[in-house]
Design an enzyme around this catalytic site. Sequence first.
Site, PDB file in Angstrom:
ATOM      1  N   GLN A 260       0.823  -1.205   0.000  1.00  0.00           N
ATOM      2  CA  GLN A 260       0.000   0.000   0.000  1.00  0.00           C
ATOM      3  C   GLN A 260       0.859   1.258   0.000  1.00  0.00           C
ATOM      4  O   GLN A 260       0.437   2.306  -0.490  1.00  0.00           O
ATOM      5  CB  GLN A 260      -0.951   0.009   1.199  1.00  0.00           C
ATOM      6  CG  GLN A 260      -1.983  -1.108   1.185  1.00  0.00           C
ATOM      7  CD  GLN A 260      -2.904  -1.051  -0.018  1.00  0.00           C
ATOM      8  OE1 GLN A 260      -3.142  -0.001  -0.592  1.00  0.00           O
ATOM      9  NE2 GLN A 260      -3.433  -2.204  -0.411  1.00  0.00           N
ATOM     10  N   HIS A 263       1.620   3.333  -3.273  1.00  0.00           N
ATOM     11  CA  HIS A 263       0.697   4.303  -3.867  1.00  0.00           C
ATOM     12  C   HIS A 263       1.262   5.721  -3.792  1.00  0.00           C
ATOM     13  O   HIS A 263       0.865   6.585  -4.571  1.00  0.00           O
ATOM     14  CB  HIS A 263      -0.654   4.262  -3.157  1.00  0.00           C
ATOM     15  CG  HIS A 263      -1.513   3.116  -3.585  1.00  0.00           C
ATOM     16  ND1 HIS A 263      -2.037   3.008  -4.850  1.00  0.00           N
ATOM     17  CD2 HIS A 263      -1.930   2.013  -2.909  1.00  0.00           C
ATOM     18  CE1 HIS A 263      -2.750   1.903  -4.944  1.00  0.00           C
ATOM     19  NE2 HIS A 263      -2.704   1.282  -3.785  1.00  0.00           N
ATOM     20  N   GLU A 328      -7.184   1.535   6.999  1.00  0.00           N
ATOM     21  CA  GLU A 328      -7.921   1.188   5.785  1.00  0.00           C
ATOM     22  C   GLU A 328      -7.845  -0.320   5.539  1.00  0.00           C
ATOM     23  O   GLU A 328      -8.855  -0.992   5.335  1.00  0.00           O
ATOM     24  CB  GLU A 328      -7.330   1.957   4.607  1.00  0.00           C
ATOM     25  CG  GLU A 328      -7.986   1.658   3.275  1.00  0.00           C
ATOM     26  CD  GLU A 328      -7.230   2.298   2.115  1.00  0.00           C
ATOM     27  OE1 GLU A 328      -7.848   2.478   1.060  1.00  0.00           O
ATOM     28  OE2 GLU A 328      -6.026   2.596   2.257  1.00  0.00           O
ATOM     29  N   HIS A 329      -6.624  -0.866   5.525  1.00  0.00           N
ATOM     30  CA  HIS A 329      -6.405  -2.301   5.361  1.00  0.00           C
ATOM     31  C   HIS A 329      -5.724  -2.836   6.623  1.00  0.00           C
ATOM     32  O   HIS A 329      -4.753  -2.239   7.106  1.00  0.00           O
ATOM     33  CB  HIS A 329      -5.472  -2.602   4.186  1.00  0.00           C
ATOM     34  CG  HIS A 329      -5.915  -2.033   2.873  1.00  0.00           C
ATOM     35  ND1 HIS A 329      -5.585  -0.747   2.471  1.00  0.00           N
ATOM     36  CD2 HIS A 329      -6.652  -2.568   1.872  1.00  0.00           C
ATOM     37  CE1 HIS A 329      -6.104  -0.535   1.269  1.00  0.00           C
ATOM     38  NE2 HIS A 329      -6.752  -1.615   0.883  1.00  0.00           N
ATOM     39  N   ASP A 362      -7.906  -5.526  -3.278  1.00  0.00           N
ATOM     40  CA  ASP A 362      -7.782  -4.378  -4.170  1.00  0.00           C
ATOM     41  C   ASP A 362      -8.349  -4.667  -5.559  1.00  0.00           C
ATOM     42  O   ASP A 362      -8.770  -3.744  -6.260  1.00  0.00           O
ATOM     43  CB  ASP A 362      -6.309  -3.981  -4.307  1.00  0.00           C
ATOM     44  CG  ASP A 362      -5.821  -3.141  -3.150  1.00  0.00           C
ATOM     45  OD1 ASP A 362      -6.664  -2.664  -2.365  1.00  0.00           O
ATOM     46  OD2 ASP A 362      -4.594  -2.969  -3.017  1.00  0.00           O
ATOM     47  N   HIS A 421     -51.083  16.787  14.323  1.00  0.00           N
ATOM     48  CA  HIS A 421     -50.661  15.391  14.369  1.00  0.00           C
ATOM     49  C   HIS A 421     -51.684  14.555  15.140  1.00  0.00           C
ATOM     50  O   HIS A 421     -52.064  13.461  14.709  1.00  0.00           O
ATOM     51  CB  HIS A 421     -49.290  15.268  15.052  1.00  0.00           C
ATOM     52  CG  HIS A 421     -48.136  15.644  14.174  1.00  0.00           C
ATOM     53  ND1 HIS A 421     -47.944  16.908  13.698  1.00  0.00           N
ATOM     54  CD2 HIS A 421     -47.102  14.897  13.694  1.00  0.00           C
ATOM     55  CE1 HIS A 421     -46.845  16.951  12.972  1.00  0.00           C
ATOM     56  NE2 HIS A 421     -46.317  15.730  12.942  1.00  0.00           N
TER      57      HIS A 421
END
Length: 438
Positions: A260, A263, A328-329, A362, A421
């Site tokens: 990761q 990236h 995230e992961h 992914d 109501h």
Amino acid sequence: MLKRLDLRGHGNDSGDDLADLLPRPQMGDAVPVETVRELIAEVRDGGDAAVRELTARFDGVELASSLVPPQELAAAWEGLPSGLRSAMETAHRRILEFHRAEAAAGHTYESDGVTVRSINQPVDRAGVYVPGGLAAYPSTVLMTVLLARAAGVDDIVLCSPPGPEGSLPATVLAAAHLCGVTEVHRVGGVQAIAALAYGTETIRPADVVAGPGNAWVATAKQLVAGDVGVAAAFAGPSEIVVIADASCPPAAAATDVVLQAEHGPGGRAWLVTWDAGCADAVCDAISEIVQLSPRRDETLATLNADGFVCLVNGPAHAAEVANFVAPEHLQLMCEDAAELVGSIRHAGAVFVGPWAPASVGDYVAGPSHVLPTAGTARFAGALSTGDFAKRMHVVDVTEAGFDRLAPAVAELAEAEGLWAHAASVSRRKEWAASGVRP
């Protein structure tokens, strides 16, 4: 490369607060929010002209039109190598099957003469953002567009930043063709999010904007939320936490920490272990792997800024650290990994055991790889079909059911001082008694 945090003796029942021991990303500090707000306003007020000017300013490309002709999408698909085309088709099938099953879930509740049905109604038009710049991401096309498709959205617009020549990668165009995207625009960054949210002369506004991006893109999505639907997660730079022990080959854990990080800058890459020997071996392996990587510079940018190896007391302590980070992961590369899953509360996606690298998620596992980052996994999950639809309730009441529940409605309405109501139930029986059906 990876900074070391020795948490042994802390955490669990020690009374120590992990907030005092662990760094947390401050994504808001990384982006000048007022600048993003001003850029959004430029597009909202200036339309296509503002988009062209900002594209020239930030991407260095002069574009007469942002729209990619449909024939270019078809040509890109036809030009793909057969192996890549087959891989895309495999991913397409698995992602669409998973999310169609998710979208199909319905709910009907019947009690006391009242029937309530929950119906998922898709939005009319979905906007998806696919990052570019450092790499091409056809997988993100599949992981966003197919969710909208599974939710029932027919009109899908895709934006992605143009390269130096003003074009989009052929793989991205091919994926858009495979997924049936309605239109593709060569627009990236904040200007793309603003165009999708508010529209321009060329780009009609969408009801929902989804997709990952850098911190600027993620911040722009937060700022347009409310005017347009946006998933709750901060889908920013990629993150991973790998929990490993001596049972895991160091090279395997090292590769998964790096996968990761490649990236690029802004993400996080952590190793958590209770074995000092494992920590040393994995760090050595990471150094070797990074030197071999064609994306060495991008990987080092992440590892040097937010790469950590955390030494902890044991598996329970490792889970505590993971829950605090809310990555995230999260990858579990340790003995009894499946048993550790029950201790995980905050993570975008969890990958269990030696045969489940995050890369499977992914590309082909099925769920979307658009996941919460920057700690937002504490309150948000993966992009889903629910982000492209609204839950609409259909309420059907029999007369017998009305008779049972009307007194409770009247009592609650009167307690809140809402006369109409209360009258809406009390008067109905009066009308019925006089022969007038409500």
